[in-house]
Design an enzyme around this catalytic site. Structure first.
Site, PDB file in Angstrom:
ATOM      1  CG  HIS A 178      -5.460   8.179  -6.692  1.00  0.00           C
ATOM      2  ND1 HIS A 178      -6.000   6.984  -7.091  1.00  0.00           N
ATOM      3  CD2 HIS A 178      -5.430   8.134  -5.347  1.00  0.00           C
ATOM      4  CE1 HIS A 178      -6.288   6.254  -6.034  1.00  0.00           C
ATOM      5  NE2 HIS A 178      -5.967   6.940  -4.963  1.00  0.00           N
ATOM      6  CD  GLU A 182      -3.367   3.816 -10.935  1.00  0.00           C
ATOM      7  OE1 GLU A 182      -3.326   2.623 -10.626  1.00  0.00           O
ATOM      8  OE2 GLU A 182      -4.258   4.595 -10.533  1.00  0.00           O
TER       9      GLU A 182
END
Length: 143
Positions: A94, A97
């Site tokens: 990830h 974001e």
């Protein structure tokens, strides 16, 4: 467990192709002020090594980095990703974001990821967008 379910799914009609990625919570490191209980030094590496030593490498296809990005840069997990590459696991994370676009480039450069989960903040840096496109790095994005 989950690995058996992935294997069994291949025999369904239509077949389902599913694999497991071992994910590490990026806030689980000793310097995180809100992690309770506090993370041990090298916790993620110990978990990966336990998986490998326990003969479970064939049950995962890669490692991932999940959870809150703020204050938890990719560099913290570089040694874990180096080990994952060394043993032939795929690497994803990830990035971009909650964290800045630089977390995407750090994930590519420091962690050697071949997929970025989320990555929407790449739009804040045209050079990051160009790099992702030029190298065919996919983003997994939730609508």
């Amino acid at each position: 467990g989950l690995h058996r379910a992935c294997k069994d799914a291949k025999n369904l009609s239509p077949p389902v192709d599913a694999h497991l990625i071992m994910c590490f919570l990026r806030h689980r490191h000793p310097d995180c002020s809100f992690c309770q209980p506090p993370a041990e030094k090298d916790e993620a590496m110990k978990v990966l090594q336990a998986c490998l030593d326990g003969g479970h490498k064939d049950q995962i296809i890669g490692v991932g980095l999940d959870s809150g990005e703020a204050g938890n840069p990719p560099a913290i997990f570089k040694d874990v990703y180096d080990k994952a590459h060394e043993v032939g696991l795929r690497c994803v994370a990830h990035a971009g974001e909650e964290g800045p676009a630089s977390y995407i480039t750090d994930s590519l450069d420091l962690l050697g990821v071949d997929r970025v989960d989320h990555g929407v903040r790449c739009l804040e840096d045209p050079a990051v967008v160009a790099r992702l496109a030029a190298h065919g790095i996919p983003l997994t994005v939730c609508p």
